[in-house]
Scaffold this active site. Structure first.
Site, PDB file in Angstrom:
ATOM      1  N   GLY A 182       0.669  -1.342   0.006  1.00 35.87           N
ATOM      2  CA  GLY A 182       0.016   0.107  -0.054  1.00 35.87           C
ATOM      3  C   GLY A 182       0.644   1.293  -0.075  1.00 35.87           C
ATOM      4  N   CYS A 183       2.497   1.139   0.327  1.00 39.05           N
ATOM      5  CA  CYS A 183       3.183   2.354   0.320  1.00 39.05           C
ATOM      6  C   CYS A 183       2.923   2.924  -1.148  1.00 39.05           C
ATOM      7  CB  CYS A 183       4.337   1.943   0.769  1.00 39.05           C
ATOM      8  SG  CYS A 183       5.611   3.327   0.539  1.00 39.05           S
ATOM      9  N   MET A 184       2.687   4.177  -1.220  1.00 41.81           N
ATOM     10  CA  MET A 184       2.522   4.612  -2.601  1.00 41.81           C
ATOM     11  C   MET A 184       3.870   4.712  -3.381  1.00 41.81           C
ATOM     12  SD  MET A 184      -0.117   7.946  -2.183  1.00 41.81           S
ATOM     13  CE  MET A 184       0.736   8.299  -0.797  1.00 41.81           C
TER      14      MET A 184
END
Length: 141
Positions: free
Chosen positions: A11-13
């Site tokens: 989920g880390c952009m």
């Protein structure tokens, strides 16, 4: 091209953009959750070869931002022990390919190592969110 094991916080952009750059450059990426790996000092240490201890850390980690962990005040053994207990402290991503390991995503270093297709703007390594959690909206990370 290379097969890269890519340890990330899902989920880390930034990790998402980094994986996209690797894939666009023709590499196969196997993404694993950095928090679920059961790290030990022996498995974690090789990712930081030749890098000062203070640079091993994810500066956006909540415990660093709160001042509970001060990377500049830690010796290697203490840093590794803390990271094994709290993987959010680890500078991301961790990558391994062809027997080599690397922490962080320095585009020049990655390009020299495995090759990258040029992009118009550099990909940030720091989390753009102020809380350091760096998740995709709606994913609940």
């Amino acid at each position: 091209m290379a097969m890269i094991v890519f340890y990330e916080k899902p989920g880390c952009m930034n990790n998402t953009r980094q994986k996209q750059l690797l894939a666009q450059s023709g590499h196969d990426v196997v993404a694993l959750d950095i928090r679920a790996q059961g790290w030990s000092p022996e498995t974690l240490r090789p990712f930081f070869h030749g890098v000062p201890v203070a640079e091993w850390f994810n500066r956006a980690a909540p415990r660093i931002k709160s001042g509970a962990v001060v990377p500049e005040a830690m010796a290697a053994a203490e840093a590794l022990a803390e990271m094994c207990l709290d993987p959010l402290l680890i500078r991301r991503p961790l990558m391994e390919s062809g027997g080599r390991r690397m922490a962080g995503f320095d585009e020049e270093a990655v390009n020299a190592w495995i090759g990258l297709t040029p992009v118009s703007e550099p990909i940030s390594e720091t989390c753009p969110r102020s809380d350091g959690m760096c998740s995709v909206p709606g994913r609940g990370n």
